[in-house]
Design an enzyme around this catalytic site. Structure first.
Site, PDB file in Angstrom:
ATOM      1  N   ASP A 187       1.887   2.070  -4.729  1.00  0.00           N
ATOM      2  CA  ASP A 187       1.731   2.904  -3.534  1.00  0.00           C
ATOM      3  C   ASP A 187       2.304   2.278  -2.265  1.00  0.00           C
ATOM      4  O   ASP A 187       2.911   2.965  -1.450  1.00  0.00           O
ATOM      5  CB  ASP A 187       0.240   3.205  -3.303  1.00  0.00           C
ATOM      6  CG  ASP A 187      -0.284   4.264  -4.273  1.00  0.00           C
ATOM      7  OD1 ASP A 187       0.530   5.070  -4.761  1.00  0.00           O
ATOM      8  OD2 ASP A 187      -1.502   4.276  -4.523  1.00  0.00           O
ATOM      9  N   TYR A 231      -5.764  10.236  -2.417  1.00  0.00           N
ATOM     10  CA  TYR A 231      -6.591   9.116  -1.967  1.00  0.00           C
ATOM     11  C   TYR A 231      -6.476   8.897  -0.466  1.00  0.00           C
ATOM     12  O   TYR A 231      -5.470   9.252   0.156  1.00  0.00           O
ATOM     13  CB  TYR A 231      -6.134   7.827  -2.673  1.00  0.00           C
ATOM     14  CG  TYR A 231      -6.883   7.539  -3.962  1.00  0.00           C
ATOM     15  CD1 TYR A 231      -6.686   8.319  -5.092  1.00  0.00           C
ATOM     16  CD2 TYR A 231      -7.782   6.478  -4.032  1.00  0.00           C
ATOM     17  CE1 TYR A 231      -7.371   8.057  -6.271  1.00  0.00           C
ATOM     18  CE2 TYR A 231      -8.463   6.207  -5.209  1.00  0.00           C
ATOM     19  CZ  TYR A 231      -8.258   7.002  -6.322  1.00  0.00           C
ATOM     20  OH  TYR A 231      -8.934   6.730  -7.474  1.00  0.00           O
TER      21      TYR A 231
HETATM   22 CU   LIG Z   1      -9.564   4.935  -8.056  1.00  0.00          CU
END
Ligand SMILES: [Cu+2]
Ligand SMILES: [Ca+2]
Ligand SMILES: [Ca+2]
Ligand SMILES: [Ca+2]
Ligand SMILES: [Ca+2]
Length: 509
Positions: A95, A162
């Site tokens: 990421d 997220y």
């Molecule tokens: Cu996670």
């Protein structure tokens, strides 16, 4: 007003606004300067910078202990990767390097997301929350309880479903904790619950790992060519646990080892604390319950701690685009002696989804600890605490003979409950003291008159007592033989006196 008067008024106004020389940012513009002086006097100051991939990084990080000297700890710290491989091998995200948590990926924070703190803007957007938190108990000893403080700085960056929350905590005792929180929502669902957890009908949350890496450029005391790195293990040897130190001379990649409580230490080879000990910081990876040793294509997951020479091109633990591609290549045998070193640390969180992670996910947190060792000669926060000196009971003068077997318990106490260390000088030959229990024992070997001095210390103050110990020589053989010999002598002496008395009585007749 004349020019001089204007200058004076200006200076006065500036000083009222708090622009004093001592607090000036020397390494960055004022808007990028964080300067936190805690109520107890300890201080952290540093600069921050924004990067598209790493988000907020910190530079020129100085710690000033309470009543202590301001010294640089780290030249730069940054998150260096968020690696998220999924158990079904469907995706393996990198990421930080591939998407980044800075720039447009960094959220504007609202004031209620930063209670009792202050929001710091970048490019007109409030991206950083700075808070000072009073701890529950920093330490407690006897009747003294002290609350400590820490400075925390965090930002929030959505990546996919997220939200990552990189957080840095700087404590008033010199400790630093980089944290990474993850919340938002689960990213991937499937139907095969062998690689996840069935959350609802036909809805399996796919399990995955979060491997977080940080790059830490220690420049202890600002001198960047004299920092040494060593590994410390505590090995069981014949029922004892013994410390062993492995100094590194070249770049190294190492694993955690819970069985030996392994940790690493960055030490300045020149600067010392007041006791003459090298100032240093420990790097402690205590979240070792989860560990990823990934496939051969991910060799950077095969170790947890790395020391390399500093290289600006080496930014990401994996998917690095200039220089080597990952940490495994950064560790290529270069000497770290008299070189600018950096350390890298990785921690793993295995995320097996729960029903409670849906629809919104509980934040899960990972961190490591960077803890001062011998940075100070003692606990700088406890110097206001008044210590009560220990007390020691007097010992009556003693008479013994050589070959006597001795067990003598020295009585001492400390009203603060401090543990005590006993020291003794001029003990009769053959005897010794247990420095922690205060028991004197052994078999006396040499006659003489000994002025014995016993000192007991609580680490700050001490108490002492002295007494005379007369040791006479046992005539011959064992002490029991000597005993019967002296009884015989006593009887003959008694006989002599009786005879004398009788003789005088007779003469006066
Ligand atoms: Cu996670
Ligand atoms: Ca140094
Ligand atoms: Ca290298
Ligand atoms: Ca360095
Ligand atoms: Ca005491």
């Amino acid at each position: 007003m004349n020019k001089l008067l204007i200058k004076i008024v200006l200076l006065f106004t500036l000083s009222l606004l708090g622009f004093s020389h001592a607090n000036a940012a020397e390494n960055c513009g004022d808007e990028f300067y964080v300067n936190e002086i805690f109520p107890n006097g300890a201080r952290w100051d540093m600069c921050w910078e924004h990067k598209d991939r790493e988000g907020i990084i910190f530079k020129s990080i100085y710690f000033t202990p309470k009543n202590g000297t301001r010294r640089m700890v780290l030249n730069q710290v940054a998150i260096a990767q968020i690696h998220v491989p999924y158990d079904d091998n469907g995706t393996r995200f990198h990421d930080l390097s591939d998407l980044g948590i800075g720039g447009l990926n960094m959220l504007e924070l609202q004031s209620d997301e930063c209670p009792d703190g202050s929001l710091i803007p970048f490019s007109g957007k409030n991206v950083l929350c700075k808070q000072t938190t009073k701890q529950d108990i920093s330490f407690k000893s006897g009747t003294n309880t002290e609350n400590g403080y820490y400075l925390s700085l965090f930002s929030v960056s959505p990546v996919g479903a997220y939200y990552y929350i990189p957080t840095w905590k700087f404590f008033d005792n010199g400790k630093i904790e980089p944290w990474m929180g993850a919340t938002g929502a689960l990213q991937r669902f499937g139907t095969d619950d062998s690689t996840g957890w069935l959350l609802a009908d036909n809805r399996v949350g796919i399990a995955h790992l979060h491997n977080f890496f940080w790059k830490l450029d220690f420049d202890l005391n600002k001198t960047y060519l004299d920092d040494a790195v060593e590994e410390i293990n505590f090995n069981l040897v014949n029922g004892k646990r013994e410390r062993s130190i492995i100094p590194f001379s070249t770049e190294a990649a190492r694993k955690v080892n819970p069985e030996t409580m392994r940790h690493w230490r960055v030490r300045d080879k020149s600067a010392k604390n007041e006791n003459g000990h090298s100032i240093s910081y420990d790097v402690i990876l205590s979240e070792m319950g989860h560990q990823d040793i990934g496939p051969a294509s991910e060799p950077f997951t095969h170790n947890d701690f790395f020391v390399t020479t500093q290289n600006d091109n080496e930014r990401f633990a994996s998917h690095n685009t200039s220089g080597g591609t990952n940490l495994d290549e950064f560790v290529n045998g270069e000497s770290i002696v008299d070189n600018d070193i950096v350390v890298w640390a990785g921690v793993t969180f295995y995320h097996m989804p729960r029903s409670e992670d849906s629809p919104h996910m509980d934040a899960h947190w990972s961190h490591l600890k960077i803890v001062p060792r011998d940075w100070n000669a003692s606990n700088t926060l406890s110097d206001d605490v008044t210590n009560n000196a220990p007390t020691i009971a007097t010992v009556a003068n003693l008479n013994s003979q050589t070959s006597d077997s001795i067990t003598l318990n020295i009585q001492a106490s400390d009203s603060d409950g401090d543990s005590l260390i006993y020291n003794v000088s001029n003990l009769p030959t053959g005897l010794s003291i247990n420095t922690s229990s205060g028991v004197i024992s052994g078999v006396i070997s040499t006659a003489g008159t000994y002025l014995v001095q016993i000192t007991v210390s609580d680490g700050q103050q001490s108490a002492s007592t002295q007494f005379n110990w007369v040791v006479s020589a046992a005539s011959t053989g064992s002490s029991s033989g000597g005993g019967s010999l002296s009884i015989m002598l006593l009887f003959s002496l008694l006989g002599l006196i009786l005879f004398n008395v009788f003789f005088r009585f007779k003469n006066n007749d």
